[in-house]
Design a protein around this motif. Structure first.
Motif, short mmCIF file in Angstrom:
data_model
loop_
_atom_site.label_atom_id
_atom_site.label_comp_id
_atom_site.label_asym_id
_atom_site.label_seq_id
_atom_site.Cartn_x
_atom_site.Cartn_y
_atom_site.Cartn_z
N PHE A 81 0.76 -1.23 -0.03
CA PHE A 81 0.06 0.00 -0.06
C PHE A 81 1.16 1.24 0.02
CE2 PHE A 81 -2.57 -3.24 2.27
CZ PHE A 81 -3.93 -3.08 1.32
N ASP A 82 0.44 2.26 -0.19
CA ASP A 82 1.03 3.63 -0.51
C ASP A 82 0.64 4.39 0.98
OD1 ASP A 82 1.87 3.72 -3.14
OD2 ASP A 82 -0.16 3.83 -3.77
N SER A 132 8.90 3.86 -0.56
CA SER A 132 7.95 5.07 -0.42
C SER A 132 6.75 4.65 0.43
CB SER A 132 7.56 5.70 -1.66
OG SER A 132 6.42 4.72 -2.30
N GLY A 133 6.01 5.42 1.09
CA GLY A 133 4.80 5.17 1.73
C GLY A 133 4.55 6.36 2.88
N HIS A 134 3.30 6.08 3.44
CA HIS A 134 2.99 7.06 4.40
C HIS A 134 2.13 6.33 5.41
CE1 HIS A 134 2.23 11.62 5.35
NE2 HIS A 134 2.25 10.82 6.51
N ILE A 135 2.80 6.25 6.66
CA ILE A 135 2.02 5.56 7.77
C ILE A 135 1.34 6.69 8.81
CG2 ILE A 135 2.20 4.09 9.93
CD1 ILE A 135 4.69 2.92 8.40
N ILE A 136 0.04 6.52 8.86
CA ILE A 136 -0.62 7.59 9.88
C ILE A 136 -1.18 7.12 10.91
CG2 ILE A 136 -2.64 9.27 10.35
CD1 ILE A 136 -1.61 10.43 7.83
N ASN A 137 -0.73 7.05 12.14
CA ASN A 137 -1.48 6.31 13.39
C ASN A 137 -2.06 7.52 13.99
OD1 ASN A 137 0.41 4.07 13.11
ND2 ASN A 137 2.16 5.35 14.14
N LEU A 222 -6.02 14.07 5.35
CA LEU A 222 -6.01 14.40 4.14
C LEU A 222 -4.82 15.60 3.66
CD1 LEU A 222 -7.33 13.99 1.17
CD2 LEU A 222 -8.64 15.78 1.51
N PHE A 223 -4.83 16.64 4.67
CA PHE A 223 -3.71 17.51 4.57
C PHE A 223 -2.45 16.73 4.65
CE2 PHE A 223 -1.24 20.33 7.06
CZ PHE A 223 -0.93 21.28 6.14
N VAL A 224 -2.48 16.07 5.69
CA VAL A 224 -1.04 15.62 6.25
C VAL A 224 -0.78 14.45 5.08
CG1 VAL A 224 0.16 13.91 7.88
CG2 VAL A 224 -1.35 15.69 8.54
N LEU A 225 -1.42 13.61 4.28
CA LEU A 225 -1.23 12.88 3.26
C LEU A 225 -0.62 13.71 2.04
CD1 LEU A 225 -4.04 10.29 3.66
CD2 LEU A 225 -1.43 10.02 4.19
N ASN A 226 -1.41 14.77 1.80
CA ASN A 226 -1.25 15.38 0.50
C ASN A 226 0.05 16.47 0.38
OD1 ASN A 226 -2.34 15.65 -2.04
ND2 ASN A 226 -2.88 17.79 -1.47
N ALA A 227 0.67 16.23 1.68
CA ALA A 227 1.91 17.21 1.54
C ALA A 227 2.97 16.79 0.62
CB ALA A 227 2.55 17.42 3.13
N PRO A 228 3.98 17.40 0.10
CA PRO A 228 4.70 17.03 -0.86
C PRO A 228 5.73 15.98 -0.13
CG PRO A 228 4.88 19.38 -0.76
CD PRO A 228 3.94 18.94 0.47
N GLU A 229 6.40 15.08 -0.96
CA GLU A 229 7.10 13.80 -0.27
C GLU A 229 8.38 14.27 0.61
OE1 GLU A 229 8.55 10.95 -3.34
OE2 GLU A 229 8.11 9.31 -1.90
N HIS A 230 8.89 15.38 0.50
CA HIS A 230 9.84 15.67 1.20
C HIS A 230 9.40 16.27 2.55
CE1 HIS A 230 8.93 19.61 -0.63
NE2 HIS A 230 9.71 20.18 0.31
N VAL A 231 7.97 16.46 2.54
CA VAL A 231 7.57 17.12 4.01
C VAL A 231 6.97 15.94 4.74
CG1 VAL A 231 5.93 18.72 4.84
CG2 VAL A 231 6.86 19.05 2.81
N ASN A 232 7.47 15.71 5.93
CA ASN A 232 6.92 14.92 6.82
C ASN A 232 6.03 15.39 8.30
OD1 ASN A 232 6.54 12.37 8.18
ND2 ASN A 232 8.88 12.07 9.17
N ILE A 233 5.05 15.66 8.18
CA ILE A 233 4.40 16.12 9.27
C ILE A 233 4.25 15.12 10.36
CG2 ILE A 233 2.32 17.26 10.15
CD1 ILE A 233 1.84 18.14 7.19
N GLN A 234 4.98 15.39 11.63
CA GLN A 234 4.98 14.10 12.39
C GLN A 234 4.17 14.06 13.41
OE1 GLN A 234 8.98 13.13 13.79
NE2 GLN A 234 10.00 13.75 12.19
N ASN A 235 3.48 15.08 13.67
CA ASN A 235 2.44 15.36 14.91
C ASN A 235 1.56 16.22 14.79
OD1 ASN A 235 2.06 15.93 18.24
ND2 ASN A 235 1.18 14.09 17.32
#
Ligand SMILES: NC(=O)c1ccc[n+]([C@@H]2O[C@H](COP(=O)([O-])OP(=O)(O)OC[C@H]3O[C@@H](n4cnc5c(N)ncnc54)[C@H](OP(=O)(O)O)[C@@H]3O)[C@@H](O)[C@H]2O)c1
Length: 253
Positions: A81-82, A132-137, A222-235
């Motif tokens: 999954f992405d 690549s991928g994004h995990i949201i907890n 949605l906002f967090v996921l849609n950030a550019p790939e170099h942007v990691n919104i941690q919390n």
């Protein structure tokens, strides 16, 4: 800019509340969805709604209990999954430790901590392989401040805060992002589950102020996921405007 169209997402706890609202938001922007929860009928109803929202995406249902380690590893074997949204979770009971029910404790620890680990373990290596991928907890304000009678639920969400930070460190050098989104009071089935089906007691929790809705957290996701790939919104900690921390909520009763 929509950076999410055509991606694939696994949402746990998609049959209700925040997970259900998130499925709808992601469907709107063209994300192919895999919905996991125990209540099959609710997942099927949601699937029908999602097809109405966007008939161009694929929607798959997985009926599973995140506490069942073997079933999770079989049903998610070799799946790539992405996006993974670890949302399935619950509070069960509200008692002092000395009065607490050990079955409630096990439900919370097994779902909120071990369930997140089982699902993450099943998915993370596929993300590492494609780098690549994004995990949201989905954490909680309860993972930032303890409150009276919150004990084991607080502990489970403090664990999610620690795991989100730890997995971020583990993944350094990859392009995989890890975000923890931590809500304050959201009106979902959460309090009904916490009070073991007592819906009167549950609705009292939200009396006198406007709580968050599942959709509010879905928009944040949605906002967090849609950030550019170099942007990691941690919390991100998100509360109703009436609630400023776990203790301080302005209520007009
Ligand atoms: N509502 C709040 O005030 C609030 C605040 C902070 C954080 N949170 C967190 O937000 C997340 C979502 O909660 P919610 O408010 O949306 O509550 P909810 O409406 O009760 O939804 C919980 C979801 O988790 C699923 N779930 C529970 N146990 C599961 C299990 N063992 N296996 C698979 N799925 C399971 C439920 O589906 P099935 O019953 O169909 O399996 C349901 O879809 C939870 O992690 C919760 O701790 C909620």
């Amino acid at each position: 800019m929509n950076r999410l169209s055509g991606k694939t997402a696994l949402i746990t706890g998609a049959s209700s509340g925040i997970g259900k609202a998130t499925a709808k938001e992601l469907a709107k922007v063209g994300v192919n969805l895999t919905l996991l929860a125990r209540r099959e009928e609710l997942l099927n109803e949601l699937k029908d709604k999602l097809i109405e929202i966007n008939s161009d995406i694929t929607i798959e249902i997985i009926v599973a209990d995140v506490r069942d380690r073997d079933d999770i590893s079989i049903k998610l074997k070799d799946r790539v999954f992405d996006i993974l949204i670890n949302n399935a979770g619950l509070a069960s009971g509200l008692d002092k430790i000395q009065n607490g029910d050990i079955d409630d404790w096990e439900k919370m620890i097994d779902t909120n901590i071990k369930g997140v680990l089982y699902v993450t373990k099943a998915i993370i290596n596929g993300m590492i392989a494609k780098n690549s991928g994004h995990i949201i907890n989905i954490g909680s304000i309860a993972g930032h401040q303890v409150y009276p009678l919150g004990n084991v639920y607080n502990a489970s969400k403090y664990a999610i805060k620690a795991l989100s930070e730890a997995i971020n460190i583990d993944l350094v050098g990859t392009n995989i992002r890890v975000s923890s989104i931590d809500p304050g009071a959201v009106e979902t089935e959460f309090s009904i589950v916490r009070f073991h089906g007592d819906s009167d007691r549950a609705s009292n929790v939200y009396n006198g102020f406007t709580p968050l809705k599942g959709e509010d957290i879905a928009e944040t996701i949605l906002f967090v996921l849609n950030a550019p790939e170099h942007v990691n919104i941690q919390n991100i900690l998100v509360t109703p405007t009436a609630q400023r921390n776990v203790y301080i909520t302005h209520k007009e009763l």
